[in-house]
Design an enzyme around this catalytic site. Structure first.
Site, short mmCIF file in Angstrom:
data_model
loop_
_atom_site.label_atom_id
_atom_site.label_comp_id
_atom_site.label_asym_id
_atom_site.label_seq_id
_atom_site.Cartn_x
_atom_site.Cartn_y
_atom_site.Cartn_z
N LYS A 164 88.67 14.21 77.30
CA LYS A 164 88.85 13.96 75.87
C LYS A 164 90.31 13.56 75.55
CE LYS A 164 85.29 17.28 74.50
NZ LYS A 164 84.95 18.32 73.50
N TYR A 220 77.63 12.49 69.42
CA TYR A 220 77.58 13.86 68.92
C TYR A 220 76.49 14.05 67.86
CZ TYR A 220 81.80 15.40 71.42
OH TYR A 220 82.71 15.77 72.38
N ASN A 222 89.17 20.95 73.95
CA ASN A 222 88.78 21.66 75.17
C ASN A 222 88.71 20.75 76.40
OD1 ASN A 222 86.47 20.34 74.46
ND2 ASN A 222 85.12 22.11 74.50
N HIS A 264 84.29 16.86 78.22
CA HIS A 264 82.89 16.96 77.79
C HIS A 264 82.02 16.68 79.00
CE1 HIS A 264 79.15 16.27 75.61
NE2 HIS A 264 78.98 15.29 76.45
N GLU A 301 73.59 9.90 77.38
CA GLU A 301 75.04 9.69 77.26
C GLU A 301 75.52 8.59 78.21
OE1 GLU A 301 76.56 13.69 77.68
OE2 GLU A 301 75.86 14.24 75.69
P1 CMP Z 1 81.63 19.28 73.73
O1 CMP Z 1 81.13 19.78 75.01
O2 CMP Z 1 82.30 17.95 73.70
O3 CMP Z 1 80.40 19.23 72.69
C1 CMP Z 1 80.54 19.47 71.32
C2 CMP Z 1 81.93 19.84 70.95
O4 CMP Z 1 82.08 20.42 69.68
C3 CMP Z 1 82.43 20.91 71.90
O5 CMP Z 1 82.66 20.36 73.15
C4 CMP Z 1 83.66 21.42 71.17
O6 CMP Z 1 84.83 20.72 71.53
C5 CMP Z 1 83.32 21.10 69.73
N1 CMP Z 1 83.20 22.32 68.93
C6 CMP Z 1 82.35 23.34 69.11
N2 CMP Z 1 82.55 24.28 68.17
C7 CMP Z 1 83.58 23.84 67.39
C8 CMP Z 1 84.25 24.37 66.26
N3 CMP Z 1 83.90 25.54 65.75
N4 CMP Z 1 85.24 23.63 65.73
C9 CMP Z 1 85.58 22.43 66.26
N5 CMP Z 1 84.96 21.87 67.33
C10 CMP Z 1 83.98 22.58 67.88
#
Ligand code: CMP
Length: 143
Positions: A9, A49, A112, A115, A126
Site C-alpha cells: 500500500k 474495496y 497496514n 493487502h 482482484e
Molecule cells: P485490507 O486488507 O486492505 O482490507 C480492508 C482495509 O480496511 C484493511 O486492510 C484496513 O487497512 C482497512 N481498515 C479496516 N478497519 C479500518 C478502520 N477502522 N479504519 C480505517 N481503515 C480500516
C-alpha cells in the site's frame, strides 16, 4: 497453481518496503507472476474495496489507497492465499504477531502496509481487476 493478489500500500511504498515484502515471499518459495507500480484511480479503489462500501471508514480507505503509488503483485504457489495471509499478520498491526509483515512494520489499521486476497474468489476478482491476462507470466506451460 494457486494464485493470489498482494499489494504494497502507499505507506509501504513510501517507507521503501517493496523490497522487504518481495524478499519475504520469494524466500518462502512463492513465485512472482505479475507486478506493477501504479497509482490507483478512485474508480478502481471503489471496485476493489466494494465489500466495505457501507463501513464508516470507506471514504478514508479510498482516499488512502489512491494517495500515492502502490505495488500490485500476483504471486503463485501451493496454498499461497492462506499462507500469504499468515505472513501478513492480522489486519490491525497492533494485533499482528511479530515476524509477520504487519507485526514487524505497521502500527495503525488504516496504514497496514500490505493487502492480500482473503479467499480464492477474491483472489480471482482482484487479480482480474488489476491485471490483464497478458501481464501475468507462466513458469510452467501446463499452468
Ligand atoms: P485490507 O486488507 O486492505 O482490507 C480492508 C482495509 O480496511 C484493511 O486492510 C484496513 O487497512 C482497512 N481498515 C479496516 N478497519 C479500518 C478502520 N477502522 N479504519 C480505517 N481503515 C480500516
Amino acid at each position: 497453481m494457486e494464485k493470489t493478489f498482494l499489494m504494497v500500500k502507499p505507506d509501504g511504498v513510501q517507507r521503501n518496503l517493496i523490497g522487504e515484502v518481495v524478499k519475504r515471499f520469494e524466500s518462502k518459495g512463492f513465485k512472482l507472476a505479475g507486478a506493477k507500480l501504479m497509482v490507483i484511480s478512485n474508480e478502481l479503489a471503489e471496485k476493489h474495496y466494494g465489500e466495505h462500501k457501507e463501513r464508516p471508514f470507506f471514504g478514508e480507505l479510498v482516499d488512502f489507497i489512491t494517495s500515492g503509488p502502490v505495488f500490485a503483485m500476483v504471486w503463485e504457489g501451493e496454498n499461497v492465499i492462506a499462507t500469504a495471509r499468515q505472513m501478513m499478520g492480522k489486519t490491525n498491526p497492533q494485533e499482528a504477531a511479530p515476524s509477520t509483515i504487519r507485526g514487524d512494520f505497521g502500527v495503525t489499521v488504516g496504514k497496514n502496509i500490505i493487502h492480500g486476497s482473503d479467499s480464492p474468489e477474491s483472489a480471482e476478482r482482484e487479480i482480474s481487476l488489476f491485471f490483464d491476462e497478458s501481464e501475468i507470466v507462466s513458469y510452467n506451460k501446463q499452468d
